[in-house]
Design a protein around this motif. Sequence first.
Motif, PDB file in Angstrom:
ATOM      1  N   ILE A  14       7.722   7.076  -6.463  1.00  0.00           N
ATOM      2  CA  ILE A  14       7.787   5.617  -6.383  1.00  0.00           C
ATOM      3  C   ILE A  14       8.781   5.079  -7.420  1.00  0.00           C
ATOM      4  CG2 ILE A  14       6.493   3.468  -6.712  1.00  0.00           C
ATOM      5  CD1 ILE A  14       4.098   4.814  -5.433  1.00  0.00           C
ATOM      6  N   LEU A  15       8.746   5.604  -8.622  1.00  0.00           N
ATOM      7  CA  LEU A  15       9.744   5.198  -9.622  1.00  0.00           C
ATOM      8  C   LEU A  15      11.147   5.523  -9.119  1.00  0.00           C
ATOM      9  CD1 LEU A  15      10.834   4.339 -12.377  1.00  0.00           C
ATOM     10  CD2 LEU A  15      10.204   6.594 -13.257  1.00  0.00           C
ATOM     11  N   ASP A  16      11.331   6.714  -8.575  1.00  0.00           N
ATOM     12  CA  ASP A  16      12.655   7.103  -8.090  1.00  0.00           C
ATOM     13  C   ASP A  16      13.144   6.141  -7.009  1.00  0.00           C
ATOM     14  OD1 ASP A  16      14.734   9.012  -8.496  1.00  0.00           O
ATOM     15  OD2 ASP A  16      14.300   9.836  -6.519  1.00  0.00           O
ATOM     16  N   PHE A  17      12.249   5.751  -6.106  1.00  0.00           N
ATOM     17  CA  PHE A  17      12.634   4.812  -5.050  1.00  0.00           C
ATOM     18  C   PHE A  17      12.966   3.445  -5.630  1.00  0.00           C
ATOM     19  CE2 PHE A  17      11.250   1.482  -2.002  1.00  0.00           C
ATOM     20  CZ  PHE A  17      12.244   1.679  -1.040  1.00  0.00           C
ATOM     21  N   ASP A  47       0.840  -1.192   0.000  1.00  0.00           N
ATOM     22  CA  ASP A  47       0.000   0.000   0.000  1.00  0.00           C
ATOM     23  C   ASP A  47       0.878   1.246   0.000  1.00  0.00           C
ATOM     24  OD1 ASP A  47      -1.835   2.018   0.387  1.00  0.00           O
ATOM     25  OD2 ASP A  47      -2.674   1.198   2.248  1.00  0.00           O
ATOM     26  N   TYR A  48       0.895   1.975  -1.121  1.00  0.00           N
ATOM     27  CA  TYR A  48       1.764   3.152  -1.194  1.00  0.00           C
ATOM     28  C   TYR A  48       1.285   4.281  -0.290  1.00  0.00           C
ATOM     29  CZ  TYR A  48      -1.526   5.636  -4.304  1.00  0.00           C
ATOM     30  OH  TYR A  48      -2.627   6.281  -4.837  1.00  0.00           O
ATOM     31  N   LYS A  49       0.044   4.189   0.206  1.00  0.00           N
ATOM     32  CA  LYS A  49      -0.476   5.212   1.113  1.00  0.00           C
ATOM     33  C   LYS A  49      -0.052   4.954   2.564  1.00  0.00           C
ATOM     34  CE  LYS A  49      -4.544   6.235  -1.726  1.00  0.00           C
ATOM     35  NZ  LYS A  49      -6.028   6.306  -1.779  1.00  0.00           N
ATOM     36  N   PHE A  58       7.815   2.361   2.111  1.00  0.00           N
ATOM     37  CA  PHE A  58       9.183   2.168   1.631  1.00  0.00           C
ATOM     38  C   PHE A  58       9.895   1.063   2.410  1.00  0.00           C
ATOM     39  CE2 PHE A  58       8.192   6.631   0.528  1.00  0.00           C
ATOM     40  CZ  PHE A  58       8.299   6.516  -0.851  1.00  0.00           C
ATOM     41  N   ALA A  59       9.638   0.993   3.712  1.00  0.00           N
ATOM     42  CA  ALA A  59      10.206  -0.091   4.517  1.00  0.00           C
ATOM     43  C   ALA A  59       9.596  -1.428   4.119  1.00  0.00           C
ATOM     44  CB  ALA A  59       9.971   0.182   6.007  1.00  0.00           C
TER      45      ALA A  59
END
Length: 347
Positions: free
Chosen positions: A231-234, A203-205, A210-211
């Motif tokens: 998200i692409l950058d990560f 869930d990106y929210k 990120f963890a």
Amino acid sequence: MAPSSYKRIVLNSRPVADIEPDTFRTEIAPFSQLKAGEGQVVVQCTYLSLDPAMRGYIRDVRSYLPPVQIGEVMRAGGLGVVVQAGPGSKFKVGDYVSGAWGMQEYAVAKDKYLEKLELPAGIEPLDYLNVLGSSGLTAYFGLKDIGQLKAGEKLVVSGAAGSVGTIACQLGKAAGAKVYAIAGGPEKCKWLEQEIGVEKALDYKSPSFFADVKKHVGYLDVYFDNVGGDILDFMLTRLNKDARIVLCGAISQYNAVKPNGLKAYMNLISQRATLRGFIVMDYEDRYPEALASLRKGLVSGSIKRKFHLVEGGIEEAPKALPMLFSGGNTGKLVVRVSNEPSVRAKL
């Protein structure tokens, strides 16, 4: 009986950022002006496809298709039924067809721009706006040609609850990959895990997103990107050696005045990775190959279909379009423009 008039949605203004209530307007035109000429038909639209690419169509910039001009009917793909066939047309009244006649209840279309729908057992008309349409074709060629996905690899798909993402997840599973999905909200993530069968939906929210990626995915081999931005950058920091990034879309950036740039791109060098964009239209000569595979998946049940159906007619189309950029839909977003016309009932 033919109507006296019909509605069409035209571009009224070019929004700088988000699509606005006055971006489109409804026009009422006389039905009598629709005449099928040589090799043409008049089509009654039954369903319209809503796609993220539409935001690009109304931006006055150089792209793979010319921008829709102010006052023109908004570009869109749809399904419909032939209600009038002109001289020399290969279609007959009552044929189901698909084509890109735009946001209008009725349209004159040339035969060469239409496809007659094949509806064997297990296939329904709406499949041609989803698995057997641009969504399925995009997922197929994105994974096969750009991603070059192999069995045993780790695939991450963003925008995984959308039309392309849902199919990409399923094709990845069928290829023997370990599939991880990114979507917004617990309901979408639950659906992706329980119905689509991904290894893990993230869930990106969530504040721990990120963890969670680091914990559950680790490093990836193929990233099928539909969202762009942070998200692409990560994900560029989570690449295995020789990873492939399939640059399909950038939903998070389409309404931005100035899209966010990438900071982690040097990982492409250290991991010898490839980031490549593509347009599904470039594969037109190979559509039969893809469609044969996608039909087989639908009929066997290995590919599941999911639609977010908007009722209320063609004027709901511009109102529903912003859902694509707010995460308001799960599965393929379509608008029911009309019920099946009476010419079908007579067959």
